[in-house]
Design an enzyme around this catalytic site. Structure first.
Site, short mmCIF file in Angstrom:
data_model
loop_
_atom_site.label_atom_id
_atom_site.label_comp_id
_atom_site.label_asym_id
_atom_site.label_seq_id
_atom_site.Cartn_x
_atom_site.Cartn_y
_atom_site.Cartn_z
N CYS A 152 26.88 7.11 75.42
CA CYS A 152 25.98 8.10 75.24
C CYS A 152 24.62 7.36 75.79
O CYS A 152 24.05 6.24 75.06
CB CYS A 152 25.66 8.43 74.06
SG CYS A 152 24.50 9.86 73.97
N CYS A 169 21.00 13.50 80.98
CA CYS A 169 22.37 12.94 80.48
C CYS A 169 22.70 11.56 81.15
O CYS A 169 23.08 11.45 82.40
CB CYS A 169 23.33 13.87 80.79
SG CYS A 169 24.99 13.51 79.91
O1 PYC Z 1 23.07 10.69 77.77
O2 PYC Z 1 24.97 10.18 78.07
C1 PYC Z 1 24.11 10.89 77.61
C2 PYC Z 1 24.63 11.99 76.83
C3 PYC Z 1 25.80 12.43 76.42
C4 PYC Z 1 25.68 13.66 75.69
C5 PYC Z 1 24.41 13.67 75.44
N1 PYC Z 1 23.82 12.64 75.93
#
Ligand code: PYC
Length: 309
Positions: free
Chosen positions: A85, A235
């Site tokens: 994550c 993300c």
């Molecule tokens: O930042 O990799 C990320 C992530 C995955 C799910 C929520 N954030």
């Protein structure tokens, strides 16, 4: 149970410092599997209402199996474990700095999908060198009820992603409810049509991609996470998957800056170097802030002690 909350580019992380379940010893992957299979109640109790909400990602600190790592960590959301994550790793670094456990510089962290390194730049900024990321399949067509055929790439960035070329709706915050509904339909269609990541792994993240709103940036996304919440940040693993696709298409050269916007306009900066196995090694830079230090209490008489599921 002692926790510290933070957010990275708007996306929350809850770091569990002590009081988690006994996962035994052995490889981190095995301990992560035990957490998911035997301690689902713990995960939901820590994350969900009334103590939290479904967008929070948990970061359970565990002893590393590799001695030069500062910690091991298992990331989870209300639906189960995450492999890696990005936002939570930046949040974890800022949390450890806040506690005085790490200083500016390079630190290695063990996750169930591999060792990542994090460089703490300041009390609120860090960059993460992610696991090797790659595109698995290009231009995959999925038939979605009410939407028709949707084409996208399947890629790994530490989690599995289906990345659409374009978004069926403008990537604007006022459309979040509808984007969530569309992405959920796409995820359901992938499952129903047996479309998976490598080795039959479920594609549990859907990433709708589009052009940046600000001409200073390079792309924008909306990411649906496995628990059904959307990612407030751009993300980290999803943008790693995105630049792996760009790299394979010859649209982004090693070392070139890619500035990614989230659906709430927050930003990450990414660059990559070629990986050893034909993929890329992304570096994700972002900012995080500690928002709370707390002790969670679990009263055995509380009918909602395991969360509102
Ligand atoms: O930042 O990799 C990320 C992530 C995955 C799910 C929520 N954030």
């Amino acid at each position: 149970m002692r926790i510290i909350d933070s957010h990275t580019a708007g996306e929350p992380t809850r770091t569990i410092l002590e009081g988690g379940p006994d996962l035994g010893s052995g490889p981190l992957q095995d301990r992560a599997r035990r957490l998911e299979q035997a301690h689902g109640d713990f995960c939901k109790a820590v994350l969900l209402e009334p103590r939290g909400h479904d967008a929070i990602v948990g970061a359970l600190l565990v002893p590393p199996s590799t001695p030069d790592c500062i910690t091991g960590v298992i990331y989870f959301n209300p639906a189960g474990n995450l492999g890696m994550c990005g936002h939570a790793t930046i949040g974890l670094a800022i949390t450890l700095a806040h506690m005085g456990r790490i200083q500016p510089g390079l630190h290695r962290i063990e996750t169930p999908v591999g060792i990542v390194s994090v460089t703490l730049h300041s009390m609120n900024e860090a960059c993460v060198v992610n696991v090797e990321s790659y595109r698995y399949r290009k231009d995959v067509r999925v038939m979605v009820d009410g939407l028709g055929p949707i084409t996208g790439d399947i890629a790994w960035g530490g989690n599995w992603f289906f990345l659409t070329k374009d978004s069926p709706l403008p990537l604007e915050a006022r459309h979040i409810a509808e984007l969530t509904r569309l992405s959920t339909q796409i995820r359901t269609a992938l499952i129903e049509q047996g479309i998976t990541g490598k080795d039959g792994c479920e594609i549990d993240h859907i990433e709708l991609t589009g052009p940046a709103k600000d001409p200073a940036n390079h792309g924008r996304n909306f990411v649906l996470c496995p628990g059904g919440a959307y990612d407030r940040s751009p993300c980290g693993t999803g943008t790693s998957a995105k630049i792996a696709c760009l790299a394979e298409d010859g649209q982004l050269a090693p070392g070139t800056l890619w500035q990614q916007e989230s659906i709430i306009d927050s930003l990450y900066q990414l660059r990559y170097e070629p990986g050893k196995n034909g993929g890329i090694i992304p570096t994700i830079t972002g900012k995080a802030y500690v928002t709370a230090e707390a002790t969670l209490l679990f009263n055995p008489d509380d009918p909602y002690k395991n969360g509102i599921c």
